[in-house]
Design an enzyme around this catalytic site. Structure first.
Site, PDB file in Angstrom:
ATOM      1  N   SER A 139       0.854  -1.186   0.000  1.00  0.00           N
ATOM      2  CA  SER A 139       0.000   0.000   0.000  1.00  0.00           C
ATOM      3  C   SER A 139       0.887   1.232   0.000  1.00  0.00           C
ATOM      4  CB  SER A 139      -0.881  -0.014   1.255  1.00  0.00           C
ATOM      5  OG  SER A 139      -1.503   1.231   1.473  1.00  0.00           O
ATOM      6  N   TYR A 152      -2.603  -0.784  11.027  1.00  0.00           N
ATOM      7  CA  TYR A 152      -2.509  -1.199   9.619  1.00  0.00           C
ATOM      8  C   TYR A 152      -1.257  -0.624   8.969  1.00  0.00           C
ATOM      9  CZ  TYR A 152      -3.824  -1.704   4.699  1.00  0.00           C
ATOM     10  OH  TYR A 152      -3.839  -2.018   3.350  1.00  0.00           O
ATOM     11  N   LYS A 156       1.865  -2.755   7.321  1.00  0.00           N
ATOM     12  CA  LYS A 156       2.326  -2.628   5.935  1.00  0.00           C
ATOM     13  C   LYS A 156       3.792  -2.197   5.875  1.00  0.00           C
ATOM     14  CE  LYS A 156      -1.288  -3.825   3.507  1.00  0.00           C
ATOM     15  NZ  LYS A 156      -1.270  -5.050   2.683  1.00  0.00           N
ATOM     16  N   THR A 189     -13.349  -0.945  -1.855  1.00  0.00           N
ATOM     17  CA  THR A 189     -13.565  -2.337  -1.444  1.00  0.00           C
ATOM     18  C   THR A 189     -14.496  -2.393  -0.239  1.00  0.00           C
ATOM     19  OG1 THR A 189     -11.678  -2.415   0.082  1.00  0.00           O
ATOM     20  CG2 THR A 189     -11.246  -2.938  -2.245  1.00  0.00           C
TER      21      THR A 189
END
Length: 339
Positions: A139, A152, A156, A189
């Site tokens: 990402s 998160y 990542k 999404t």
């Protein structure tokens, strides 16, 4: 890609489901992993409607024994794994000072360690054969953290560091097993409808939004080519380059815009479910609720995947400019009066 065995984690919805569709169109044999059996079965049906073939394993990527068991059964019952795509993720939208230790741990176990365990399982079979491809789904947030997603973003970043180390080791060993990381932009999404959230309003992707099919095309290209890294869209490029040269400025920009920029104006309903510990029941989609804002094409991705054409056109443009300049230099001056 025809008849290659392709493992996709997090394949029940969102990007993972779009990846399954993309590879099905190219004749791959899909092995899908996620927690939600009903939604996995839905993905299998969609793959078959596209003319492909798919199998599934219900797996929680936070548990390495489940990942290894699914890999072993795939090798035994379906065939040698050619491509492994680490896509599964989880997150919590919350200020850091309201995060609970078990929440941070859970996001790290799924989003970071899930990719570690998947990579380990794939390498167990690929290294002895000296062939195979692993794709890590990253990402823009692997380079630049943003507010409200500390767990998160940290996960990542961890994937990025693991990727750097492993790729160097594979090159040192002269292994023919290849690994690529694909850095995604904001996507439309399902995660924004079910990620655990402490925000007063419904979460939304921040910045310019792209459809998950854009990511799926980039991941399929990554599986077919030995590229180190692919930046899927211009917002990803901006985040990577901007954080490299102006991290302090980005701190202040995100402090000003990063909180409201991740929320809609619609309050969160009390009935909202989340998937941190258990999957949200039902058969889900690749798309979220932002179709009206999402872009289905990325010019940067096209240039990245057609770089030879871009180089050729650039050289032709330079040649034309040189010829024009040379023509003007060699042309005799035009008299400004007649004697």
């Amino acid at each position: 890609m025809d008849s290659k065995v392709v493992v996709v984690t997090g394949a029940s919805a969102g990007v993972g489901r779009a990846i399954a569709h993309e590879f099905a169109r190219y004749g791959s044999i899909l092995v899908l992993m996620a927690r939600n059996r009903v939604s996995l079965e839905g993905t299998v049906r969609e793959v078959e409607e596209l003319g492909g073939k798919a199998y599934y394993h219900t797996v929680d990527l936070a548990f390495p024994e489940q990942v290894e068991r699914a890999a072993s059964e795939t090798e035994k019952n379906i065939g040698p794994i050619d491509i492994w795509i680490n896509n599964a993720m989880n997150s919590v939208f919350s200020p850091f000072n309201q995060m609970q230790p078990d929440e941070f741990k859970r996001v790290t176990e799924v989003t970071y360690l899930g990719q570690v365990y998947g990579t380990m399982a794939a390498l167990k079979y690929m290294l002895p054969r000296n062939r195979g491809k692993i794709v890590l789904v990253g990402s823009a947030l692997a380079y630049r953290g943003i507010p409200l997603q500390s767990a998160y973003c940290g996960a990542k970043h961890g994937v990025q560091g693991m990727f750097d180390s492993l790729r160097s080791e594979l090159i040192h060993d002269k292994s023919k097993v290849a690994i690529t990381m694909v850095q995604l932009p904001a996507l439309n999404t399902t995660q924004f409808g079910w990620v655990k959230s402490r925000l007063p309003n419904k979460p939304r992707p921040m910045g310019k939004i792209f459809q998950p099919e854009v990511a799926a095309r980039a991941i399929r290209y990554a599986a077919q080519h030995n590229r180190r890294e692919i930046l899927v869209a211009f917002p990803t490029f901006k985040a990577v380059i901007g954080n490299k040269f102006f991290p302090g400025l980005l701190d202040r920009i995100l402090a000003k815009n990063g909180i409201d920029g991740q929320q809609t104006s619609e309050p969160v309903g009390k009935e909202r479910k989340h998937n941190l510990w258990e999957p949200v029941p039902g058969n889900h989609s690749a798309h979220g609720t932002f179709d009206h804002l999402a872009h289905s094409r990325s010019p940067l991705l096209w240039m990245s995947t057609h770089w030879r054409v871009v180089v050729l056109l650039t050289l032709l443009f330079i040649l034309v400019i040189i010829l024009i300049i040379a023509f003007k230099i060699q042309s005799p001056p035009v008299p400004n009066h007649i004697p």
